[in-house]
Design a protein around this motif. Structure first.
Motif, mmCIF file in Angstrom:
data_model
loop_
_atom_site.group_PDB
_atom_site.id
_atom_site.type_symbol
_atom_site.label_atom_id
_atom_site.label_comp_id
_atom_site.label_asym_id
_atom_site.label_seq_id
_atom_site.Cartn_x
_atom_site.Cartn_y
_atom_site.Cartn_z
ATOM 1 N N PHE A 122 16.139 -24.123 -4.305
ATOM 2 C CA PHE A 122 16.710 -23.620 -5.558
ATOM 3 C C PHE A 122 17.281 -22.215 -5.364
ATOM 4 N N GLY A 123 16.445 -21.300 -4.867
ATOM 5 C CA GLY A 123 16.893 -19.922 -4.687
ATOM 6 C C GLY A 123 17.991 -19.794 -3.652
ATOM 7 N N GLY A 124 17.882 -20.562 -2.564
ATOM 8 C CA GLY A 124 18.895 -20.495 -1.518
ATOM 9 C C GLY A 124 20.263 -20.926 -2.003
ATOM 10 N N MET A 125 20.313 -21.994 -2.799
ATOM 11 C CA MET A 125 21.596 -22.479 -3.298
ATOM 12 C C MET A 125 22.193 -21.520 -4.331
ATOM 13 N N PHE A 126 21.337 -20.960 -5.186
ATOM 14 C CA PHE A 126 21.832 -20.007 -6.180
ATOM 15 C C PHE A 126 22.444 -18.787 -5.487
ATOM 16 N N LEU A 127 21.745 -18.246 -4.509
ATOM 17 C CA LEU A 127 22.250 -17.068 -3.798
ATOM 18 C C LEU A 127 23.462 -17.415 -2.936
ATOM 19 N N LEU A 128 23.467 -18.603 -2.355
ATOM 20 C CA LEU A 128 24.619 -19.018 -1.548
ATOM 21 C C LEU A 128 25.886 -19.081 -2.393
ATOM 22 N N MET A 129 25.770 -19.554 -3.630
ATOM 23 C CA MET A 129 26.938 -19.611 -4.514
ATOM 24 C C MET A 129 27.451 -18.210 -4.844
ATOM 25 N N ILE A 130 26.557 -17.259 -5.025
ATOM 26 C CA ILE A 130 26.973 -15.878 -5.284
ATOM 27 C C ILE A 130 27.782 -15.355 -4.097
ATOM 28 N N PHE A 131 27.271 -15.591 -2.886
ATOM 29 C CA PHE A 131 27.954 -15.128 -1.679
ATOM 30 C C PHE A 131 29.315 -15.803 -1.516
ATOM 31 N N LEU A 132 29.347 -17.125 -1.691
ATOM 32 C CA LEU A 132 30.596 -17.864 -1.492
ATOM 33 C C LEU A 132 31.663 -17.460 -2.506
ATOM 34 N N ASP A 133 31.274 -17.311 -3.761
ATOM 35 C CA ASP A 133 32.255 -16.913 -4.776
ATOM 36 C C ASP A 133 32.804 -15.519 -4.516
ATOM 37 N N PHE A 134 31.998 -14.665 -3.894
ATOM 38 C CA PHE A 134 32.470 -13.317 -3.558
ATOM 39 C C PHE A 134 33.417 -13.354 -2.359
ATOM 40 N N ILE A 135 32.996 -14.029 -1.309
ATOM 41 C CA ILE A 135 33.742 -13.984 -0.056
ATOM 42 C C ILE A 135 35.027 -14.805 -0.121
ATOM 43 N N LEU A 136 35.086 -15.790 -1.031
ATOM 44 C CA LEU A 136 36.279 -16.636 -1.138
ATOM 45 C C LEU A 136 37.252 -16.150 -2.206
ATOM 46 N N GLU A 137 36.977 -14.993 -2.795
ATOM 47 C CA GLU A 137 37.847 -14.435 -3.830
ATOM 48 C C GLU A 137 38.756 -13.364 -3.242
ATOM 49 N N GLU A 138 40.002 -13.351 -3.669
ATOM 50 C CA GLU A 138 40.957 -12.340 -3.219
ATOM 51 C C GLU A 138 40.578 -10.992 -3.815
ATOM 52 N N ARG A 139 40.393 -9.988 -2.952
ATOM 53 C CA ARG A 139 39.995 -8.653 -3.404
ATOM 54 C C ARG A 139 40.911 -7.600 -2.801
ATOM 55 N N GLU A 140 41.164 -6.576 -3.588
ATOM 56 C CA GLU A 140 42.010 -5.489 -3.094
ATOM 57 C C GLU A 140 41.309 -4.736 -1.974
ATOM 58 N N THR A 141 40.012 -4.489 -2.144
ATOM 59 C CA THR A 141 39.233 -3.781 -1.135
ATOM 60 C C THR A 141 38.572 -4.786 -0.210
ATOM 61 N N ARG A 146 39.362 -8.938 8.980
ATOM 62 C CA ARG A 146 39.679 -10.105 9.808
ATOM 63 C C ARG A 146 38.921 -11.346 9.351
ATOM 64 N N VAL A 147 37.777 -11.142 8.740
ATOM 65 C CA VAL A 147 36.994 -12.265 8.221
ATOM 66 C C VAL A 147 37.395 -12.582 6.788
ATOM 67 N N GLU A 148 37.561 -11.547 5.974
ATOM 68 C CA GLU A 148 37.730 -11.730 4.534
ATOM 69 C C GLU A 148 39.131 -12.208 4.155
ATOM 70 N N ARG A 149 40.157 -11.812 4.891
ATOM 71 C CA ARG A 149 41.518 -12.238 4.532
ATOM 72 C C ARG A 149 41.696 -13.748 4.626
ATOM 73 N N PRO A 150 41.368 -14.382 5.778
ATOM 74 C CA PRO A 150 41.539 -15.844 5.840
ATOM 75 C C PRO A 150 40.624 -16.586 4.856
ATOM 76 N N LEU A 151 39.421 -16.078 4.636
ATOM 77 C CA LEU A 151 38.520 -16.729 3.690
ATOM 78 C C LEU A 151 39.053 -16.632 2.263
ATOM 79 N N ALA A 152 39.673 -15.500 1.940
ATOM 80 C CA ALA A 152 40.264 -15.347 0.604
ATOM 81 C C ALA A 152 41.420 -16.329 0.404
ATOM 82 N N ARG A 153 42.184 -16.575 1.464
ATOM 83 C CA ARG A 153 43.271 -17.558 1.359
ATOM 84 C C ARG A 153 42.697 -18.957 1.152
ATOM 85 N N LEU A 154 41.609 -19.276 1.854
ATOM 86 C CA LEU A 154 40.962 -20.577 1.665
ATOM 87 C C LEU A 154 40.397 -20.710 0.259
ATOM 88 N N GLY A 155 39.992 -19.578 -0.306
ATOM 89 C CA GLY A 155 39.391 -19.578 -1.634
ATOM 90 C C GLY A 155 40.327 -20.011 -2.739
#
Length: 359
Positions: A122-141, A146-155
């Motif tokens: 339960f806790g692992g999936m809840f926290l994993l969703m928080i991480f995924l929604d953050f890392i897959l979102e396009e952010r100015e900062t 090198r990791v965040e740009r391609p992941l944001a495009r996939l998002g």
């Protein structure tokens, strides 16, 4: 400012330590202190994440977070939660679970350990969703570009975070299905438990986070109408109130609950006395809450722009640790060091950025 923000944490520390001594002598004082340090070290990333959300709320809801919220955190998660999971997992009446906690501590600890797969899923999936929604979102900062740009495009793919989370959950559950084939039906039940609990964590995230976002967007629309059509959601002065604030507060409480799972389970490595556990973890939770408010009022997240990134990477690591711990034992020191290291690295990167900008 420091004293004003942490005065209640200091007061709770004094009361908790004295309460421990009165309950079980001077040995209890050391146990309570160790548990408090354990909770703080495991939950520093929680404070950073909470601060990023709490700064959206108005002053009233910030006070609610530090008063009513701390009661939920201390008495709900650190005292009642271990009793509830024993009651549900062992199919015991709540009063029987309390009796076990006070009179048969070894049996109580065993029941909590048996319930660990469902808690971790339960806790692992809840926290994993928080991480995924953050890392897959396009952010100015971006911290690790090198990791965040391609992941944001996939998002940009709709529901990608949900799909990834479900795949991770299936792989985790299938691990126990494989064991079931080799060792009999016991692990088959555990695989089903992991799957159901993980889906429950995922659904909880989607419902609470979705309602919070819905009412936040609705509030922003109402503000825009009042300003003659001028959008205000990007203005720093906009503070959430009403239903938007309530669901954001609810999201914070569920988030805190997910963060507290590893602390509650890890506490059994120190003691299986539910009273000392509640005192020590409660003190730690109070410091985490106070630190959250301090970060908001000092504007630390605005001054050190990569802190939030580091905290979300720490959340991703914690989610992985929780899911791995379903099958393998993970030392709490490792868990704490991962979070501290990632946040420390993000802080240092922020300091370097500030120096380069100033220069």
């Amino acid at each position: 400012m420091l004293w004003k923000t942490f005065r209640w944490a200091f007061a709770v520390t004094a009361v908790g330590l004295v309460g421990g001594v009165l309950y079980d002598g001077w040995t209890a004082l050391g146990i309570v202190a160790v548990l408090a340090v354990l909770e703080i070290s495991l939950s520093f990333d929680n404070a950073v994440i909470n601060a990023g959300i709490l700064k959206k709320l108005n002053a009233f809801w910030q006070r609610i977070f530090l008063t009513v919220g701390i009661l939920i955190a201390v008495f709900g998660m650190r005292l009642l939660f271990p009793v509830v999971i024993v009651s549900v997992s062992a199919r015991l009446a709540p009063h029987e679970a309390v009796r076990l906690a006070l009179t048969d501590k070894e049996r109580y600890q065993q029941l909590v350990t048996d319930a660990h797969p469902s808690i971790a899923a339960f806790g692992g999936m809840f926290l994993l969703m928080i991480f995924l929604d953050f890392i897959l979102e396009e952010r100015e900062t971006k911290w690790l570009g090198r990791v965040e740009r391609p992941l944001a495009r996939l998002g940009r793919i709709d529901m990608l975070s949900v799909c990834v989370a479900l795949v991770v959950l299936l792989v985790t559950a299938m691990t126990f299905a494989t064991q079931a084939h080799q060792h009999g039906g016991h692990h088959a039940d555990k695989a089903q438990t992991v799957l159901v609990s993980g889906v429950a964590g995922l659904v909880t995230y989607l419902v609470v986070h979705g309602l919070s976002g819905f009412f936040e967007a609705r509030l922003a629309g109402e503000e825009a109408d009042e300003e003659g059509g001028e959008a205000t959601s990007g203005r720093p002065g906009l503070a959430l109130a009403g239903r938007a604030a309530f669901f954001t507060f609810l999201y914070l409480e569920v988030l805190d609950a997910s963060f507290s799972f590893d602390g509650v389970i890890g506490a059994f490595a120190v003691t299986n006395d539910i009273v000392l556990m509640a005192l020590g973890l409660g003190i730690g939770a109070m410091y985490v809450r106070s630190l959250t408010v301090y970060l908001v009022r000092q504007g630390t997240l605005d001054d050190y722009v990569y802190l939030e990134h580091g905290a979300h990477y720490a959340i991703g690591a914690l989610a992985a640790v929780l899911l791995v711990s379903i099958r393998y034992e993970v030392n709490d020191i490792v868990t704490g060091l991962i979070g501290v290291t990632l946040i420390g690295a993000a802080f240092w990167s922020s300091v370097r950025l500030n120096r380069a900008t100033a220069g």
